[in-house]
Design a protein around this motif. Structure first.
Motif, PDB file in Angstrom:
ATOM      1  N   ASP A   1       0.721   5.190   0.247  1.00  0.00           N
ATOM      2  CA  ASP A   1      -0.056   6.396   0.510  1.00  0.00           C
ATOM      3  C   ASP A   1       0.609   7.558  -0.218  1.00  0.00           C
ATOM      4  O   ASP A   1       1.808   7.769  -0.104  1.00  0.00           O
ATOM      5  CB  ASP A   1      -0.118   6.674   2.018  1.00  0.00           C
TER       6      ASP A   1
ATOM      7  N   LYS B   1       0.784  11.630  -1.281  1.00  0.00           N
ATOM      8  CA  LYS B   1       0.414  13.021  -1.011  1.00  0.00           C
ATOM      9  C   LYS B   1       1.131  13.870  -2.043  1.00  0.00           C
ATOM     10  O   LYS B   1       2.358  13.891  -2.067  1.00  0.00           O
ATOM     11  CB  LYS B   1       0.843  13.410   0.399  1.00  0.00           C
TER      12      LYS B   1
ATOM     13  N   ASN C   1      -9.644   9.442   6.878  1.00  0.00           N
ATOM     14  CA  ASN C   1      -8.514   8.901   7.624  1.00  0.00           C
ATOM     15  C   ASN C   1      -8.808   8.784   9.116  1.00  0.00           C
ATOM     16  O   ASN C   1      -7.953   9.033   9.952  1.00  0.00           O
ATOM     17  CB  ASN C   1      -7.258   9.760   7.424  1.00  0.00           C
TER      18      ASN C   1
ATOM     19  N   GLY D   1      -9.046   7.312  -2.718  1.00  0.00           N
ATOM     20  CA  GLY D   1      -8.814   8.600  -2.085  1.00  0.00           C
ATOM     21  C   GLY D   1      -9.558   9.718  -2.785  1.00  0.00           C
ATOM     22  O   GLY D   1      -9.129  10.176  -3.835  1.00  0.00           O
TER      23      GLY D   1
ATOM     24  N   ARG E   1       0.850  -1.180   0.000  1.00  0.00           N
ATOM     25  CA  ARG E   1       0.000   0.000   0.000  1.00  0.00           C
ATOM     26  C   ARG E   1       0.889   1.234   0.000  1.00  0.00           C
ATOM     27  O   ARG E   1       1.752   1.387   0.865  1.00  0.00           O
ATOM     28  CB  ARG E   1      -0.897   0.007   1.239  1.00  0.00           C
TER      29      ARG E   1
ATOM     30  N   TYR F   1      -2.653   2.342  -4.424  1.00  0.00           N
ATOM     31  CA  TYR F   1      -2.288   3.750  -4.246  1.00  0.00           C
ATOM     32  C   TYR F   1      -3.449   4.438  -3.536  1.00  0.00           C
ATOM     33  O   TYR F   1      -4.571   4.409  -4.015  1.00  0.00           O
ATOM     34  CB  TYR F   1      -2.103   4.443  -5.604  1.00  0.00           C
ATOM     35  N   MET F   2      -3.150   5.064  -2.408  1.00  0.00           N
ATOM     36  CA  MET F   2      -4.201   5.784  -1.701  1.00  0.00           C
ATOM     37  C   MET F   2      -3.799   7.247  -1.601  1.00  0.00           C
ATOM     38  O   MET F   2      -2.776   7.574  -1.005  1.00  0.00           O
ATOM     39  CB  MET F   2      -4.367   5.181  -0.299  1.00  0.00           C
ATOM     40  N   ASP F   3      -4.602   8.090  -2.222  1.00  0.00           N
ATOM     41  CA  ASP F   3      -4.361   9.527  -2.157  1.00  0.00           C
ATOM     42  C   ASP F   3      -4.876   9.999  -0.798  1.00  0.00           C
ATOM     43  O   ASP F   3      -6.078  10.136  -0.595  1.00  0.00           O
ATOM     44  CB  ASP F   3      -5.118  10.220  -3.298  1.00  0.00           C
ATOM     45  N   VAL F   4      -3.957  10.247   0.142  1.00  0.00           N
ATOM     46  CA  VAL F   4      -4.400  10.494   1.517  1.00  0.00           C
ATOM     47  C   VAL F   4      -4.835  11.930   1.766  1.00  0.00           C
ATOM     48  O   VAL F   4      -5.439  12.229   2.788  1.00  0.00           O
ATOM     49  CB  VAL F   4      -3.313  10.100   2.559  1.00  0.00           C
TER      50      VAL F   4
ATOM     51  N   LEU G   1      -2.852   6.819  10.248  1.00  0.00           N
ATOM     52  CA  LEU G   1      -3.131   7.662   9.088  1.00  0.00           C
ATOM     53  C   LEU G   1      -2.890   9.146   9.360  1.00  0.00           C
ATOM     54  O   LEU G   1      -3.407  10.001   8.665  1.00  0.00           O
ATOM     55  CB  LEU G   1      -4.566   7.444   8.566  1.00  0.00           C
TER      56      LEU G   1
ATOM     57  N   LYS H   1       4.055   8.148   4.722  1.00  0.00           N
ATOM     58  CA  LYS H   1       3.609   7.129   5.671  1.00  0.00           C
ATOM     59  C   LYS H   1       3.397   7.805   7.007  1.00  0.00           C
ATOM     60  O   LYS H   1       4.198   8.636   7.430  1.00  0.00           O
ATOM     61  CB  LYS H   1       4.666   6.018   5.798  1.00  0.00           C
TER      62      LYS H   1
ATOM     63  N   LEU I   1       2.017  12.404   8.675  1.00  0.00           N
ATOM     64  CA  LEU I   1       2.618  11.848   7.468  1.00  0.00           C
ATOM     65  C   LEU I   1       4.045  12.330   7.253  1.00  0.00           C
ATOM     66  O   LEU I   1       4.356  13.486   7.496  1.00  0.00           O
ATOM     67  CB  LEU I   1       1.766  12.251   6.262  1.00  0.00           C
TER      68      LEU I   1
END
Lengths: 229, 289
Positions: free
Chosen positions: B10, B12, B144, B80, B8, B48-51, B22, B18, B25
């Motif tokens: 994350d 930004k 989050n 995300g 995974r 891919y998670m767009d946080v 959550l 990371k 970062l």
């Protein structure tokens, strides 16, 4: 390998499926591929890829609406290679039992049926859809020779996402089988110039990309023959 | 059945980050470099998670997806801040295979049905971020873990599956980034309640944690982040320019993160079959046939 790009492959766009990853895999294999919804382009290119993710009935309705059913059959009849992926392979069959009964392209005699949900109670039950990597096994030791699977190690893992699988009437068309829970099903088949696979070769790492490379090699040979004659 | 190991990442802006729970970062580097390495080392999929999921960051996310999809040939899920069919279409067009939905699905559960009809169930992953409540129940959160939804996580999971989700991504906010192990009870309760695959996320610190969440938590797949990212950075500090935002110094000293035992995918995958957990051999990803 891609400096001259003589090959032209039609990736059939009927509004369903991730065409981008198929196109990237083609590029990686040196195949000049174009995403198209044009019946004429399907007829004119040297090979056709029929991808697909989604429901069988919707897909057939879209192919019909876009006047692609007859061109796809004609493309197969002309002898050019056609690669059907996942739903794209299922569409080649006579009919599907997904949400009722639907007629397919009827290029290969057979039906599309649902993966059985295991009778076992949770937590041991087999989940449907099958999502993930699973080995493909040749039906005979030499079954893949001359097919698009040639050169791939027996038992290589491929990436599957499906709730349905194909049952061709003629079992000799089956190239590979795969076991999921209680059943062993046809995970790829070949019928003349038509190749179909239930897994996604463009999402199956190096082993899957080999299928695209084999397609490129086959087209390369065809061009060489044409030039000689 | 093979279980799946899903790194995974994350995201930004243009960076891989990371945090813990959550939050907090830190920038680790360029996601494409990590993705490429994980692909070659035997990752079964990527997430891919767009946080931050701001409008501002969206173009850079699509650009990262595009670049990644050109060189990795395993499934890529992107999540995300996806709120509309157009948003989903944009990331699929950029090269994603699946999308992960949370806030938009909680706000309008019918969106799951609409999206799965339009793109196919297998394309729609519903992300459930859960926090254990004092009474032992789990509640679903968005943003989050900042925004409560009032939804019971297990009931929401059942409903999401009925509405057409193809898979569920179940994240324990309590465990996320801690290395204390997955929340086995959360994972098991959901995995036993739905007929679709469940991806466990949040808390992995050792290979043993992975084994536990498969065998006891009944997960079909696991997400790993810190374990893999730290091993990658230690091995390959790389040429990324971290001077603008954050740095990786803290990773090299680690301090309070010592619960997380960094490991590479081939190591993890080599250890699993002996523990009764089948997986796709890492070597298959490295061999070009």
């Amino acid at each position: 390998m891609s400096e001259t790009k003589p090959t032209r492959v039609a990736i059939v766009d009927y509004g369903m499926g991730n065409l981008f990853s198929v196109q990237q895999a083609c590029a990686q294999a040196g195949l000049a591929a174009a995403v198209t919804a044009e019946p004429q382009t399907v007829l004119e290119t040297d090979a056709v890829i029929l991808p697909g993710v989604g429901a069988f009935g919707d897909a057939m309705a879209e192919l019909t609406r876009r006047d692609l059913v007859v061109p796809l059959r004609d493309a197969v009849a002309s002898g050019k290679p056609l690669l059907g992926i996942c739903l794209g392979m299922q569409l080649l069959m006579s009919e599907s039992h997904e949400f009722g009964r639907h007629r397919g392209l009827n290029i290969i005699e057979g039906e599309v049926v649902r993966l059985p949900v295991s009778a076992e109670e949770p937590p041991r039950r087999v989940k449907v859809p099958e999502v993930g990597w699973n080995p493909v096994w040749p039906v005979r030791e030499d079954a893949w020779v001359g097919s698009l699977l040639e050169g791939i190690p027996a038992g290589a893992c491929m990436y599957f996402v499906h709730s349905y699988y194909v049952r061709p009437v003629d079992a000799t068309l089956i190239l590979s089988t795969t076991t999921y829970g209680p059943i062993t099903y046809c995970s790829s088949l070949q019928f003349g110039n038509v190749f179909g696979c239930q897994f996604h070769p463009e999402r199956s790492g190096p082993a899957g990309l080999k299928i695209y490379r084999n397609l490129a090699t086959r087209l390369g040979r065809l061009y060489a023959e044409v030039e000689r004659s | 059945m093979s279980i799946r190991i899903i790194p995974r990442l994350d995201i930004k802006g243009p960076n891989l980050v990371k945090g813990i729970h959550l939050e907090g970062l830190r920038v680790l580097g360029k996601p494409e470099r990590f993705a490429r390495s994980y692909y070659e080392q035997g990752a079964d999929e990527l997430l891919y998670m767009d946080v931050v999921a701001s409008l501002y960051g969206r173009n850079s996310l699509l650009e990262i997806v595009r670049r990644t999809a050109q060189e990795i040939f395993i499934p890529l899920t992107v999540g995300g801040g996806l709120r509309s069919l157009e948003d989903i279409m944009a990331v699929l067009r950029a090269g994603a295979d699946k999308v992960s939905l949370n806030t938009a699905a909680v706000g309008n559960p019918e969106f799951i049905r609409t999206a799965s009809r339009r793109f196919g169930s297998s394309t729609i992953v519903v992300s459930i971020e859960a926090i254990r409540q004092p009474d032992g129940r789990y509640q679903a959160y968005t943003d989050n873990g900042r925004q409560t939804t009032g939804l019971d996580a297990v009931q929401w999971a059942i409903q999401a599956a009925e509405l057409g989700a193809g898979e569920l991504l179940v994240t324990s906010i309590d465990r996320e980034g801690t290395g204390k192990g997955f929340d086995l009870e959360l994972t098991r309760r959901i995995a036993e309640s739905v007929p679709i695959p469940v991806i466990a996320c949040g808390g992995a610190g050792t290979v043993e944690h992975v084994v536990e969440v498969i065998r006891e938590g009944r997960a079909d797949a696991v997400c790993l982040a810190s374990m893999l990212h730290y091993a990658f950075i230690r091995d390959d500090p790389g040429t990324d320019d971290f001077s603008t935002e954050g740095n990786t110094e803290y990773l090299k000293t680690r301090g309070k993160l010592s619960r997380i035992h960094e490991a590479k995918l081939p190591q993890i995958k080599a250890a699993l079959p002996a523990r009764g957990v089948p997986c796709r051999p890492a070597a298959e990803a490295a061999v070009h046939v």
